[in-house]
Design an enzyme around this catalytic site. Structure first.
Site, PDB file in Angstrom:
ATOM      1  CG  ASP A  39      -1.981  -1.051   1.190  1.00 27.38           C
ATOM      2  OD1 ASP A  39      -2.369  -1.445   0.072  1.00 27.38           O
ATOM      3  OD2 ASP A  39      -2.430  -1.492   2.265  1.00 27.38           O
ATOM      4  CE1 TYR A  67       3.902  -6.361   4.755  1.00 24.22           C
ATOM      5  CE2 TYR A  67       3.539  -8.621   5.461  1.00 24.22           C
ATOM      6  CZ  TYR A  67       3.507  -7.653   4.473  1.00 24.22           C
ATOM      7  OH  TYR A  67       3.088  -7.986   3.212  1.00 24.22           O
ATOM      8  CG  ASP A  81      -4.805   2.304   5.572  1.00 24.44           C
ATOM      9  OD1 ASP A  81      -5.651   3.216   5.444  1.00 24.44           O
ATOM     10  OD2 ASP A  81      -4.215   1.792   4.599  1.00 24.44           O
ATOM     11  NE  ARG A 177      -4.931  -2.144   3.843  1.00 20.40           N
ATOM     12  CZ  ARG A 177      -5.853  -2.081   2.891  1.00 20.40           C
ATOM     13  NH1 ARG A 177      -6.917  -1.300   3.023  1.00 20.40           N
ATOM     14  NH2 ARG A 177      -5.744  -2.806   1.798  1.00 20.40           N
TER      15      ARG A 177
END
Length: 289
Positions: A39, A67, A81, A177
């Site tokens: 993203d 992540y 988000d 997310r």
């Protein structure tokens, strides 16, 4: 320009497509693609393929990813988000560390995850994010994903809001997310993602990544042979078998597992990716002709 992978440290506010466009100018070739979209808000490892290596990317997208994330409890957004609009608030001040640990544990392992409304999933041929932007309610089905590890590294409390730093290792297709959304929902206060940095795609990590400015000054390309040997089991074959593979022929299976296997000629040249099915190893992609 040689073929190979480039490990980019994607900057914030760039789409993955923006990175590909810049890499086309840096590498001076149109044949550039990427594995695993990030993203715009996210930073970190984006694996880019140049020339023949673009044919590796679909296979690399199936590997495990890592992540570092920050989740804000106490606010929900329409995108799950910080890029979206706040849709609900509820105090997270009463969320205990124990409840937080339990919520994280429940989202670890193989879980059924509903993708975010604003995502690239197709519903009846149309991207979910396009439908969501038109105000349509998108009915997305839950999908099985695997969260190998979900580790809280810091908790910061600001009145009614709680910021949770976490490291996540997960299968391809997992939305961080959605983890933030589901953790907030389970704790009764809502939640969304405020920061995301991808630290790893398969064997390629931040230690190998370079910024676009660094790559413009000195383009570091991981050769195809090294890229495949790092990501997949390796199979070295004879000259006879090398000729077979080069012409798209099958080899006997060698018991190297269900995923892609890199096949190399006696001189070390990468020939193909194959997949073992029963007693045969079937070519997935052939890189020589």
């Amino acid at each position: 320009m040689d073929s190979g992978l480039v490990i980019v440290d994607k900057p914030a506010d760039w789409t993955s497509h923006d990175v590909v466009a810049r890499m086309r100018r840096i590498a001076r070739t149109r044949r550039v693609g990427h594995a695993g979209t990030l993203d715009p808000m996210a930073t970190g490892v984006l694996v880019v393929g140049v020339n023949r290596a673009t044919r590796l990317l679909g296979h690399l997208a199936l590997t495990e990813k890592g992540y570092d994330a920050t989740i804000r409890l106490g606010e929900s957004t329409n995108t799950d988000d910080a890029e979206g609009e706040t849709t609900a608030t509820a105090s997270a001040a009463s969320v205990t560390d124990e409840a937080l640990r339990a919520g994280v544990a429940a989202l670890t392992g193989t879980i059924e995850q509903v993708p975010p409304q604003v995502s690239a999933i197709k519903v009846n041929g149309e991207r979910a994010y396009k439908m969501a932007r038109k105000g349509e309610e998108v009915a997305l089905k839950p999908r099985p994903v695997t969260v190998h590890a979900f580790t809280v590294t810091d908790v910061r409390r600001h009145g009614d809001l709680v910021d949770v730093d976490a490291s996540v290792a997960c299968s391809s297709g997992t939305y961080i997310r959605a983890l933030a959304r589901d953790l907030g929902a389970a704790l009764g206060c809502g939640g969304h993602l405020t920061a995301l940095r991808r630290t790893r795609v398969g064997p390629y990590d931040l230690g190998m990544a370079r910024t676009l400015d660094e790559l413009a000054a000195d383009l570091a390309v991981l050769p195809m042979e090294e890229a495949v040997a790092a990501a997949f089991p390796r199979r070295d074959v004879s000259e006879d078998d090398a000729r077979k593979v080069a012409h798209g022929g099958r080899l006997p299976a060698a018991g190297l597992g269900p995923g892609p296997v890199g096949v190399f000629a006696p001189d070390g040249t990468l020939l193909a990716l194959v997949e073992e099915q029963g007693r045969a190893a079937k070519p997935l992609a052939v890189f020589v002709s």
